[in-house]
Design an enzyme around this catalytic site. Structure first.
Site, mmCIF file in Angstrom:
data_model
loop_
_atom_site.group_PDB
_atom_site.id
_atom_site.type_symbol
_atom_site.label_atom_id
_atom_site.label_comp_id
_atom_site.label_asym_id
_atom_site.label_seq_id
_atom_site.Cartn_x
_atom_site.Cartn_y
_atom_site.Cartn_z
ATOM 1 N N ARG A 166 4.710 12.254 30.142
ATOM 2 C CA ARG A 166 4.764 12.597 31.570
ATOM 3 C C ARG A 166 4.990 11.328 32.414
ATOM 4 O O ARG A 166 4.461 10.269 32.128
ATOM 5 C CB ARG A 166 3.460 13.253 32.034
ATOM 6 N N ARG A 185 1.028 7.668 34.798
ATOM 7 C CA ARG A 185 -0.315 7.669 35.368
ATOM 8 C C ARG A 185 -1.231 6.826 34.487
ATOM 9 O O ARG A 185 -1.191 6.956 33.265
ATOM 10 C CB ARG A 185 -0.850 9.113 35.427
ATOM 11 N N ARG A 203 -10.366 12.602 28.402
ATOM 12 C CA ARG A 203 -10.208 13.716 29.355
ATOM 13 C C ARG A 203 -10.307 15.065 28.650
ATOM 14 O O ARG A 203 -10.851 16.024 29.190
ATOM 15 C CB ARG A 203 -8.864 13.604 30.093
#
Ligand code: AP5
Length: 222
Positions: free
Chosen positions: A130, A163, A174
């Site tokens: 991503r 990110r 996470r």
């Protein structure tokens, strides 16, 4: 369906942001992305951002009381007729209880809870590829949905980046936090009216159409 109120839940990388943007636009409602709000506050070095930063970078959740205050503050100015899709809030049972109490006091309710399920393998694969545009929030994937010009946002011409919390060790953390703190929300909402579980491993357009079809058929939104 302009007053429809939805939340979208699912593990990191499930496609919540990707789907929420399109579905909200198709329903004519706002998309409120809690993660993006947190990143904006961190980048702007606000008081909230300074407190949230270390939690976010470590892959942990920002403490409930801080998030509840910030998100309910953002919702409180909206009229009951204004619909929205909440993406990434609530993320714990305490947050869900806070939101429901807030809505009940205004005589409002959640119309749909969309749960996007994906495997851990899919989550790790999607997040490692991503990229996003810090300037406008657009999301890309260098494996499946790259920008037209490498490194440049199609929408605003900004520089696209990875990110910091998409680094492999943080992604693993996470996912663990998701399982411990957010997965219990699925049980919390499962029995409530309007709960829709969708397979997030499917192609993005298929997921969008499945959700929209179920929302229209469910008849809970005006
Ligand atoms: P947040 O930004 O919300 O992160 P997240 O929940 O971990 O979700 P992601 O943004 O990683 O994934 P997504 O499901 O939106 O996937 P996307 O659509 O981008 O939160 C970040 C942090 O902020 C948290 O860790 C926490 O610290 C803090 N925070 C936020 N809210 C909080 C709260 N309520 N309480 C406490 N702390 C909070 O898709 C991923 C990739 O896959 C993209 O590249 C996309 O192009 C691709 N993709 C999407 N769908 C498909 C598909 N169907 N097929 C193939 N590729 C796909």
């Amino acid at each position: 369906m302009g007053s429809c109120k939805l939340i979208i839940l699912g593990p990191p990388g499930a496609g919540k942001g990707t789907q929420a943007r399109v579905i909200a636009e198709r329903l004519g409602i706002s998309h409120i992305d809690c993660g993006q709000v947190v990143r904006g506050e961190v980048n702007g070095e606000t008081g909230f951002g300074k407190q949230a930063k270390e939690h976010m970078l470590a892959g942990r959740l920002v403490p409930d009381e801080l998030i509840i205050d910030m998100m309910l503050g953002r919702l409180s100015g909206r009229s009951s007729y204004e619909g929205y899709m909440l993406d990434g809030f609530p993320r714990t049972v305490v947050q869900a209880e806070g939101l429901e109490k807030f809505l009940t006091a205004k005589g409002e309710k959640l119309d749909y809870i969309i749960y996007l399920g994906i495997s851990e393998e899919t989550a790790v694969r999607r997040l490692s590829s991503r990229r996003y545009c810090p300037a406008c929030g657009a999301v890309y994937n260098i494996a499946t949905m790259p920008p037209k010009v490498e490194g440049i946002c199609d929408k605003c011409g900004g520089e696209i980046k990875q990110r910091p919390d998409d680094m492999p060790d943080t992604v693993i953390e996470r996912l663990k936090v998701y399982e411990a703190e957010t997965l219990p929300l699925v049980d919390y909402f499962r029995e409530s009216g309007g709960y829709l579980a969708v397979d997030g491993d499917k192609d993005g357009e298929e997921v969008t159409e499945e959700v929209l079809k179920a929302v229209k058929a469910g008849g809970r939104c005006k």
